[in-house]
Design an enzyme around this catalytic site. Structure first.
Site, short mmCIF file in Angstrom:
data_model
loop_
_atom_site.label_atom_id
_atom_site.label_comp_id
_atom_site.label_asym_id
_atom_site.label_seq_id
_atom_site.Cartn_x
_atom_site.Cartn_y
_atom_site.Cartn_z
N LYS A 53 1.14 -6.71 18.88
CA LYS A 53 0.52 -7.45 19.80
C LYS A 53 1.62 -8.50 19.95
O LYS A 53 2.58 -8.74 20.43
CB LYS A 53 -0.81 -7.80 19.70
CG LYS A 53 -1.70 -6.29 19.17
CD LYS A 53 -1.78 -5.26 20.17
CE LYS A 53 -2.03 -4.07 19.57
NZ LYS A 53 -3.56 -4.02 18.81
N TYR B 20 -11.98 -3.60 15.18
CA TYR B 20 -11.10 -2.82 15.87
C TYR B 20 -11.62 -1.27 15.64
O TYR B 20 -11.60 -0.84 14.66
CB TYR B 20 -9.72 -3.23 15.51
CG TYR B 20 -8.60 -2.13 16.14
CD1 TYR B 20 -8.41 -2.39 17.51
CD2 TYR B 20 -7.97 -1.25 15.62
CE1 TYR B 20 -7.24 -1.72 18.07
CE2 TYR B 20 -7.18 -0.58 16.27
CZ TYR B 20 -6.70 -0.68 17.40
OH TYR B 20 -5.95 0.06 18.17
N ARG C 207 12.97 3.03 1.45
CA ARG C 207 11.51 2.98 1.35
C ARG C 207 11.00 1.83 0.55
O ARG C 207 9.98 1.01 0.89
CB ARG C 207 10.88 4.31 1.08
CG ARG C 207 9.33 4.29 0.97
CD ARG C 207 8.53 5.64 1.03
NE ARG C 207 9.38 6.69 0.56
CZ ARG C 207 9.63 6.99 -0.71
NH1 ARG C 207 9.19 6.08 -1.81
NH2 ARG C 207 10.28 7.91 -1.25
N ASP D 119 -8.20 -9.54 9.57
CA ASP D 119 -7.45 -9.17 10.57
C ASP D 119 -7.14 -10.34 11.77
O ASP D 119 -8.06 -10.77 12.04
CB ASP D 119 -7.89 -7.84 11.48
CG ASP D 119 -7.16 -7.53 12.55
OD1 ASP D 119 -6.11 -7.94 12.95
OD2 ASP D 119 -7.23 -5.95 12.90
#
Ligand SMILES: *Cc1c(COP(=O)(O)O)cnc(C)c1O
Length: 394
Positions: free
Chosen positions: A199, A102, A50, A174
């Site tokens: 994307k 978004y 992690r 973004d």
């Protein structure tokens, strides 16, 4: 990682080099979650996955290099990257957000951050005067998304950065629609760049991933702490898929953008289409700023038909694009914002933002552009048929 300033096209292929131990040209997938420690007071580079994993580190170094930042962070989704970055805020802070943000980010800001007494307001980011007026004494972050979704409006990044710096705010951006190949916000002064790597970066509709990059060492230290504390890290198999997808980003984006331009030009000549939104078109209102701050218009466009009935008819008659949410894939994806990405927004609010029932968004993939155009032509021709049969029914 190579220190030579290669073009991004070359960096996409070579930035990660070969595996140091074996010479393997494909990054090894390190499944280990824990790493042997020589002694209780001797720490290796890695201890627990992690906090750090060699495969994930390759992704993080690659995106940092592409965005020209100092450090990158890989998360389990775009929303995990965005949400973790918002944890840089504290209760009592205010975030100023582009009103064309978004949907998932909108939800996070309005329904989650508010529980921690983080205030927000939305602003028309196209208008720097409105941005300046909306900055409050406790504004700590200005959040941009450009080009915006789904109307492809353009924000003047340097203009907003200037206002933010004068008011001691950080800027987040973004960069999902552009990718670092077309737009590098850090070099325009942005503090944190965010991606839904689901994307264009991964590009094949088969991996959910998010990235954050900063050009500032102090913010990098805070993001590393938050990434480890919150724990929404990207799994190693998905890291590998993302690395694989990135290798072809340049060629995919180039082809898709060229096709998007052809399709936008085709659509603007059709009488069933009321408007086409694409920053590559000469009359696009943000075109001048886009040309200044980005290296291309990208591969997403939207267009407006008369209404819902026309949309229904078109969708029934096109065969090539997938009719779905998401974007940035090898497949062209046609989506219907008013019922998909923006369905949760009240109709009046939606329409005020231009997201009417006739609006469709197209993310152009890698199919043959002429065939895509023929397919859309078939869809548009079918609209004339309903119009004709309406006349007959009258
Ligand atoms: C898809 C998307 C997101 C969210 O990313 P996920 O990977 O789906 O969590 C954020 N911003 C933009 C612009 C997006 O298109």
């Amino acid at each position: 990682m190579s220190k030579k300033p290669f073009s991004l096209q070359t960096s996409l292929i070579h930035s990660r080099g070969f595996d140091k131990e074996t010479g393997a040209v494909s990054t090894p997938i390190h499944h280990a979650t824990t790493f042997h420690q020589q002694d209780f007071d001797q720490y290796g580079t890695y201890d627990y996955s992690r906090s750090g994993n060699p495969t994930r580190e390759t992704v993080e170094e690659t995106i940092a290099e592409l965005e020209r930042g100092v450090r990158g962070f890989a998360f389990s989704s775009g929303m995990a990257a965005i949400s973790t970055s918002f944890l840089l805020l504290s209760s009592g802070d205010h975030v100023l957000v582009s009103e064309e943000v978004y949907g998932g980010t909108y939800r996070m800001i309005t329904e989650v951050l508010t529980k921690f007494d983080i205030e927000y307001s939305f602003v028309n980011m196209k208008d720097l005067h409105e941005v300046a007026c909306a900055i409050k004494h406790n504004t700590k972050v200005i959040y941009m998304e450009t080009p915006s979704n789904p109307l492809l409006n353009i924000t003047d990044i340097e203009g907003v950065v200037k206002l933010a710096k004068a008011n001691d705010c950080l800027t987040f951006l973004d960069n999902t629609f552009m990718t670092p190949l077309l737009q590098r916000p850090i070099s325009l002064g942005v503090d944190v760049v965010l991606h839904s790597a689901t994307k264009f970066l991964a590009g094949h509709s088969d991996v959910l991933a998010g990235l954050a990059v900063t050009g500032d060492e102090e913010i990098a230290g805070k993001l590393a702490f938050l990434q480890n504390s919150f724990g929404a890290v990207l799994g190693v198999q998905d890291c590998w898929l993302l690395l694989r997808g990135l290798k072809t980003l340049h060629v995919r984006l180039k082809e898709s953008s060229e096709s998007a331009y052809k399709i936008a030009s085709f659509l603007e000549g059709r009488k069933e289409v009321e408007e086409v939104y694409y920053p590559g078109l000469s009359y696009h209102p943000g075109r001048e700023i886009q040309v200044r701050q980005a290296e291309g218009p990208g591969a997403v466009l939207s267009f407006r038909l008369k209404g819902e009935e026309e949309v229904k008819q078109l969708i029934k008659h096109v065969n090539i694009p997938v009719f779905a949410v998401s974007l940035g894939a090898v497949e062209s994806i046609l989506s219907y914002p008013s019922r998909m990405s923006h369905a949760s927004m009240p109709k009046a609010e939606r329409e005020r933002r231009g997201i009417t029932d006739g609006l469709l968004r197209l993310s152009v993939g890698l199919e043959n552009a002429d065939e895509l155009i023929k397919d859309l032509q078939k869809g548009l021709d079918s609209i004339q048929q309903i119009n004709r049969s309406n006349v007959i029914n009258l």
